[in-house]
Every structure is written in C-alpha cells, then in structure tokens.
Design a protein around this motif. Structure first.
Motif, PDB file in Angstrom:
ATOM      1  N   ASN A 108     -11.911   6.195  10.933  1.00  0.00           N
ATOM      2  CA  ASN A 108     -11.380   7.012  12.029  1.00  0.00           C
ATOM      3  C   ASN A 108      -9.922   6.714  12.357  1.00  0.00           C
ATOM      4  OD1 ASN A 108     -13.897   8.341  12.515  1.00  0.00           O
ATOM      5  ND2 ASN A 108     -14.611   6.503  13.598  1.00  0.00           N
ATOM      6  N   ARG A 109      -9.219   6.122  11.417  1.00  0.00           N
ATOM      7  CA  ARG A 109      -7.799   5.834  11.596  1.00  0.00           C
ATOM      8  C   ARG A 109      -7.011   6.701  10.626  1.00  0.00           C
ATOM      9  NH1 ARG A 109      -4.273   0.823  12.338  1.00  0.00           N
ATOM     10  NH2 ARG A 109      -6.148  -0.261  13.054  1.00  0.00           N
ATOM     11  N   LEU A 110      -6.049   7.472  11.126  1.00  0.00           N
ATOM     12  CA  LEU A 110      -5.233   8.312  10.257  1.00  0.00           C
ATOM     13  C   LEU A 110      -4.439   7.461   9.288  1.00  0.00           C
ATOM     14  CD1 LEU A 110      -3.691  11.107  12.528  1.00  0.00           C
ATOM     15  CD2 LEU A 110      -5.304  11.397  10.655  1.00  0.00           C
ATOM     16  N   GLY A 111      -4.300   7.943   8.066  1.00  0.00           N
ATOM     17  CA  GLY A 111      -3.425   7.319   7.100  1.00  0.00           C
ATOM     18  C   GLY A 111      -2.070   8.002   7.096  1.00  0.00           C
ATOM     19  N   LEU A 112      -1.082   7.346   6.498  1.00  0.00           N
ATOM     20  CA  LEU A 112       0.261   7.941   6.439  1.00  0.00           C
ATOM     21  C   LEU A 112       0.243   9.304   5.750  1.00  0.00           C
ATOM     22  CD1 LEU A 112       2.615   4.935   5.602  1.00  0.00           C
ATOM     23  CD2 LEU A 112       2.576   6.279   7.702  1.00  0.00           C
ATOM     24  N   GLU A 138       0.810  -1.211   0.000  1.00  0.00           N
ATOM     25  CA  GLU A 138       0.000   0.000   0.000  1.00  0.00           C
ATOM     26  C   GLU A 138       0.847   1.266   0.000  1.00  0.00           C
ATOM     27  OE1 GLU A 138      -4.147  -0.965   2.424  1.00  0.00           O
ATOM     28  OE2 GLU A 138      -2.567   0.195   3.373  1.00  0.00           O
ATOM     29  N   SER A 139       1.850   1.280   0.847  1.00  0.00           N
ATOM     30  CA  SER A 139       2.526   2.542   1.157  1.00  0.00           C
ATOM     31  C   SER A 139       3.990   2.588   0.752  1.00  0.00           C
ATOM     32  CB  SER A 139       2.413   2.840   2.661  1.00  0.00           C
ATOM     33  OG  SER A 139       1.062   2.986   3.044  1.00  0.00           O
ATOM     34  N   TYR A 190       0.020  -1.398  12.157  1.00  0.00           N
ATOM     35  CA  TYR A 190      -0.291  -1.133  10.751  1.00  0.00           C
ATOM     36  C   TYR A 190      -0.953   0.243  10.608  1.00  0.00           C
ATOM     37  CZ  TYR A 190      -3.286  -1.143   6.615  1.00  0.00           C
ATOM     38  OH  TYR A 190      -3.936  -0.789   5.467  1.00  0.00           O
ATOM     39  N   ILE A 191      -0.481   1.015   9.644  1.00  0.00           N
ATOM     40  CA  ILE A 191      -1.071   2.315   9.322  1.00  0.00           C
ATOM     41  C   ILE A 191      -1.449   2.290   7.841  1.00  0.00           C
ATOM     42  CG2 ILE A 191      -0.764   4.818   9.282  1.00  0.00           C
ATOM     43  CD1 ILE A 191       1.498   4.483  11.313  1.00  0.00           C
ATOM     44  N   PRO A 192      -2.712   2.537   7.492  1.00  0.00           N
ATOM     45  CA  PRO A 192      -3.086   2.539   6.074  1.00  0.00           C
ATOM     46  C   PRO A 192      -2.483   3.738   5.344  1.00  0.00           C
ATOM     47  CG  PRO A 192      -4.909   3.304   7.419  1.00  0.00           C
ATOM     48  CD  PRO A 192      -3.849   2.846   8.379  1.00  0.00           C
TER      49      PRO A 192
END
Length: 682
Positions: free
Chosen positions: A130-134, A59-60, A122-124
């Motif tokens: 409601n979860r911050l992404g990178l 993803e990142s 894990y960070i999307p």
C-alpha cells in the motif's frame, strides 16, 4: 557519464555522481533551471553512511528507467544533510508535519521557489504494501503540477501555515525546579528496568538524557536517577550496540535488549557517550566505565582521526552491500579461528549459537550470524582470556571489506569530541586525551577558522559553507572545557570571543534565543533549534555556555541572555523538558548551589592540586587557577582580589554569591579539596 555532483566535495554527493539521474547540488543553477523549464524540483536529502539512502539509490537512482522518468519530470537536487543541516532542518520539519514522522532519505517535491508540496522518506521503486512507488508516484505528481495547480497551491499554503507556527514559541517565566522534576519523572515513567534505557524498541543512547539525570540525582538527592544512569550505561556496554572486537558504539539498537544495532558508527555518538561514561565513572568508579572511555578514544584514534588530528564523521553500516556484514560472525568461522577452549569460552560467554543469535527483520528467521554480547561484565580472569581472543578476531576482521568511511570533518562534531577528550583528560588525569583534544583544536583553528568566521566542513579543503549556530555554540563549549582542563587563559579568551560571534550572528534581538543560520533567504523562514536530537541543540548548548561563562567571568550580561533565552523557550522547557535534556542542565545549574573555586598560586605547577578534586563529580562548579596572569584577570576581574595570601597558595570557595573564608597553605588546601570531592560524591 558523470553528473554535476562530480564537482562536489561531500562524500555523500560523490556517491551519486555516476547515477543516471541528472543531479544538481543545491544552488541557484538548479532553481533557475527549474524556473526556466517550469518543472518542480525533486529534492533528495541523505548522508554517506545512511543504510536506507543506499537502498533507495540502488533501487531507483541507479535504474535507467526511473532516472529517465525523474529527468523528464523534475530538476533533481541532492543534499548532504550533514553538510547542509539548515536545509535538512527546514524540510525535515515539513516532512514531520505532513507525514507524522521523519528520517532519511528525505524526499521533498517543491516549486522552483523552494515551496514544498509533497514530502516522504524512503520511496520504493515499485508500489508495495500500500505504498506508492516512484514509478507510480512521479506521473501522478506531474499530472497535478500540469493540470491541477490549485491543488499544488493549496498544499503549499497549508504547509507554510503550519511551518510558520513551528517558528513561534510560547514564552513565559524562566523555568523553575518544577520543570526539572517533571522531566525527570518522564524519564522514570519511560525507564526500562530490565535492560536500561528508555522505551522499548528502537533504543537510542541519547547520552544527554543520562547526563541530565546524573546531575538531577545530585541536585535532588534522589539516588534512583543515578541508578538509572549506571544501569543504562552498563547494559549498553554489554550489548551488541558496543563493538566488542574493534570498540566504539553503533548508532542505536533496533531491539529492546541492546543486542541488534543499526551498525553505522557516528563521531558524535562516540563523543557524547564518552562524556556519559566519564560522568558514570565519576559517580560510581566502575572500572568498566573507565575502560569504555579508553576504548572509545582508541577506536576514534584508529578509525576516525586524520593525520593532522581532525576527526572524520562516520563509518557506514554497510559493506559489500549488506548491513552489518563486517561485524557479525558465524559459529563455524569462529571455530576455525580459535582453539576449542577459546571457542567454547566465546560461545558461552558472548551468546554465540550455530543458528545465529538474531532474527532477520522481515522473515523473523535466524540468519546464522552472531553479534557478540555479554550478560555480565567480565571478571579479571575472563578479561585476560578475551583479550587474547579479541586480538585474533580483530586481525581476522581487518581482512574483510571495511565499511565506507565518511571522511569529511565537521566543526560541530569535532567540537563535541574535543569536549569529550578534554573532560576525560582531566577526570582520569590522562595527558594523551588532553593532547588529542589540543591537536584537534589546532586543526579547527588552522583549517576552519578565518578571522572572525567559523566554517562548517572540511574535506580535501575547506568548503565555503559558513558555520551554523551549532558550530559556534559547540566550539565555545570546547574552549570552555579546554580551559577547565588546562587553565590556559587563551581558551577562556577564545570561548568569550566565539560566544560573542554567536550572539552577533545568530541572536534574535526581537524575540530572543538563537537562530540556526544567518541566511536571510532561508527557505520558509529561519528556525531556532531547542529540541535535542541525536546531538544537543544549539540553544541547549548556548544556555549552558552562557551560565558557565557568567560564573567564570562574573559578567552578568551572560546571565541576562540566559534568562531571556530561558524565557523564550519557557513553555517547551517546562512541558517537554525530557526532549530538551541538555538545555535543562542549564536550569539545573541556575537552581543548584553553584560554586566558583579559585586556586590562587605562586607557581603554575601547583594547579596539579586540583586533579584529585576534578576526578569527583562536580557538575555545579567552575574552576580557576589564578597565577596573576593579566589577560585572565581582565576577563575575570574578580580574580584581582583572589590572590595568594602572604605569598602562600590560597583556595577561595564561593557559593550562592557568597565566599567562604580563604584557605591558606598546601596541607589545608589539599584537605579542603578532598572534602569538596567527598561532599560531591555523597
């Protein structure tokens, strides 16, 4: 364009060498660069067979825009948690303190001085649920770094204060049997009477919990504890957590029924479960348990063993970018592979459905894929049918794209596998198991030992990472087990030598117990591991080693160290013993009617008489075969007086610091050994 990870041995770091992120390996270069450019460090910790590590990478870390943002904002460091468990232990503790949970990938943002101020798993890439992404998180972190240094420092101070508390232990009296009773009762309260295991979902095998309960059953006389062990072993072996086609256990079950596994296969799980099923067979002689031990060994030999006998670390959960794809079956492909009679048998017996037998985690819809599993053990006729079917399925599955193999060789995990093979070798009188243990032992000696130093990891060559407390403690355990299986004095000699190195390098002379690492500049402070995770902790294993070495040699210094270590971790062992089940096994040995059994013989071949005894369940005994070997008597001076009487084989049985009347002659000894086994099995 390759980044700096291209020069690293770790298979996990090699997976990221083509990322547009400018990764550094952990080392002085990265932190000096961060200091020079006044940038925070983005630390990402994972391992080669980690599913969510792959997800975050795809993803990142493979995304050019995210990589550009990371490269502008941070000095980026990648760590293989299996290669550097010391770094992982430190920052996982930080993550659990901040977030209340842990896992991999582990994400830490820290100063150039290695002081963390942010932690997550894990960070999307983009914000969701409601979860911050990178993409949103990184600019916020940099604004705080540039314009609110007081907030950064406040976070650092709070983390360091909490971390320092994690380095402290409340000492007390050496735990008594009440600690064992309390831990056993905790397991009773959490036990799942329907499917075995403890808790609901996810369910982890945690074999050291089962071996603790097996020993507690014998110590307390309470059959219910061993019943929990046997039923858990049975349900796991029938469930989808077991690979019915290629053998071996998957990592854990995501559901209560042991049906849907997290599909990676770890060496340490194979080793610890092999030990647990060996224990189970000793208690109850179920043929399925012996079969499971043999099939685990077969899987490890086929898939996780290198040409020189060392053991690889793991197989991935993913293949072709999809978790479990290698292992699951759709009914049409089974119908195409098998004749109608065999297809009907498989469908009925192994729970196969046209719509699949498990649901997608996100949508809760059936996917069409099936995981083979059983409701009951196969009877002899069914075994014969499935053996034919399994061969067909295995040959077909071999044509699929295989999950990636993590082919690094770790000293601590290899030691666990040596323990498992040595135990199984003597219990089942199976020379092939013992020979594999000896070959792996030789591999470690040839490739990961240099004079008085153990090294932690071998890939294409030995790394320069020196061993941690786990490596030394587990290696001592492996040598003890090989001595108990072969009765070759060289293994007891090595156990004593490496135990002394463990003490010399890791013992806390001020507060007692064993540190995890010898590094003086360990970030935030040098930790001591007592809680058992997927594998037992270094202090748990050391406690057991110290007791067994004290009884094998008669050297009271080992019991003094055991007592001091037990006092150091007293409060944790008493209050949280179910999380330290392997460590509690040493407390069981201290309070059990422990036996030292010596067979004094005139010919080494007479040691074979012990085999019938060792097939019984004897967790509270150590064995010697005394042939008059000078090296052995030097290590265990009390053997000088336990010799053949009138030139005849003689058996000495000592219990609770008192020895019974010697038993002389072959027939009398055989009868006595049979009595010992019968008493242990009652």
């Amino acid at each position: 364009m390759l980044n700096r990870l291209a020069y690293e041995q770790s298979p996990y770091l090699q997976q990221h060498k083509n990322n547009p992120v400018e990764w550094y390996p952990w080392g002085d270069e990265a932190f000096a660069k961060a200091q020079e450019e006044n940038k925070p460090v983005f630390l990402s910790i994972g391992y080669a067979t980690c599913h969510w590590c792959h997800v975050m990478a795809h993803e990142s870390f493979e995304d050019d825009s995210i990589a550009e943002l990371m490269n502008e904002s941070f000095i980026n460091v990648k760590v293989d948690r299996e290669e550097r468990p010391d770094i992982d232990n430190t920052y996982m503790t930080v993550c659990q303190m901040i977030t209340g949970h842990g896992g991999w990938p582990l994400t830490i943002i820290m100063t150039p001085g290695k002081e963390p101020f942010f932690a997550a798993t894990y960070i999307p890439k983009e914000a969701r649920y409601n979860r911050l992404g990178l993409r949103q998180l990184i600019p916020g972190i940099i604004r705080m770094w540039d314009h609110e240094p007081e907030r950064v420092q406040k976070a650092i101070d709070q983390i360091k204060k909490g971390f320092n508390k994690s380095l402290e232990f409340e000492s007390g009296l050496f735990p008594g049997t009440e600690a064992l009773d309390f831990a056993a009762e905790q397991f009773v309260q959490r036990y799942d009477p329907d499917y075995g295991g403890f808790g609901s979902a996810p369910k982890f095998p945690s074999p050291h919990n089962l071996t603790f309960l097996a020993q507690q059953s014998q110590l307390s006389g309470k059959q219910g504890y061993s019943d929990m062990v046997l039923e858990t072993l049975n349900h796991m072996r029938l469930g989808g957590i077991w690979d019915h086609v290629g053998f071996g256990f998957h990592r854990y079950s995501t559901d209560q029924q042991w049906l849907l596994p997290h599909f990676e296969k770890m060496l340490y799980d194979q080793a610890l479960l092999m030990m647990a099923y060996t224990y189970g067979w000793q208690i109850n002689q179920r043929p399925l348990f012996k079969q499971t031990v043999e099939e685990i060994a077969h899987y490890v030999s086929r898939c996780l063993t290198n040409a020189s006998g060392g053991f690889y670390s793991a197989e991935d959960a993913d293949s072709e970018g999809e978790e479990g794809k290698f292992y699951v079956w759709e009914q049409p492909e089974l119908d195409a592979l098998l004749n109608s009679e065999d297809a009907d048998f498989l469908t009925t017996t192994f729970g196969v459905f046209p719509e699949g037998n498990f649901e997608d985690e996100a949508t809760r819809q059936r996917t069409g894929a099936n995981i083979l599993h059983l409701e009951h053990p196969l009877v002899e006729k069914e075994e014969a049918i499935f053996s034919r079917i399994r061969h067909t399925l295995f040959q077909d599955r071999e044509q699929r794209v295989h999950p990636q193999l993590d082919d690094k060789i770790l000293t601590d995990w290899n030691a666990l596998m040596i323990v498992a093979l040595a135990q199984a070798g003597r219990v089942f009188d199976h020379d092939v198991f013992t020979k594999r243990a000896l070959t792996a032992h030789e591999f470690i000696r040839n490739h990961l030992v240099e004079n008085d130093t153990l090294y932690h990891v071998f890939h294409t060559s030995r790394s320069d990472i020196e061993g941690f407390a786990d490596d030394y403690a587990f290696w001592v355990w492996a040598n003890i087990e090989l001595y108990q299986t072969t009765f070759e004095p060289r293994f007891l000699e090595q156990a004593l030598f490496w135990n002394q190195q463990l003490i010399h390098r890791f013992w806390d002379t001020e507060h007692h117990g064993f540190f995890f690492t010898t590094e003086a500049d360990t970030p935030l402070g040098n930790q001591k591991q007592i809680y058992d995770g997927a594998i037992p902790s270094s202090n748990s294993v050391a406690l057991n080693n110290l007791f067994r070495l004290s009884r094998l040699t008669g050297n009271s210094v080992f019991e003094e160290l055991l007592n001091e270590t037990g006092q150091t971790f007293s409060t944790d062992l008493i209050r949280s013993g179910s999380s330290i089940a392997h460590g509690l096994q040493s407390i069981q040995m201290v309070h059990a009617p422990f036996q030292e059994i010596v067979l004094a013989v005139t010919e080494p071949g007479q040691a074979e008489w012990l085999k019938h005894t060792e097939a019984g369940f004897h967790p509270f005994a150590v064995f010697h075969v005394n042939t008059g070997d000078e090296a052995l008597i030097k290590m265990a001076p009390y053997l000088e007086h336990q010799t053949p009487i009138d030139g005849k084989p003689t058996l000495y049985v000592c219990k609770n610091f008192a020895c019974e009347q010697p038993i002389v002659g072959e027939e009398a000894i055989r009868n006595a050994l049979r009595s010992l086994t019968a008493a242990a099995d009652e």
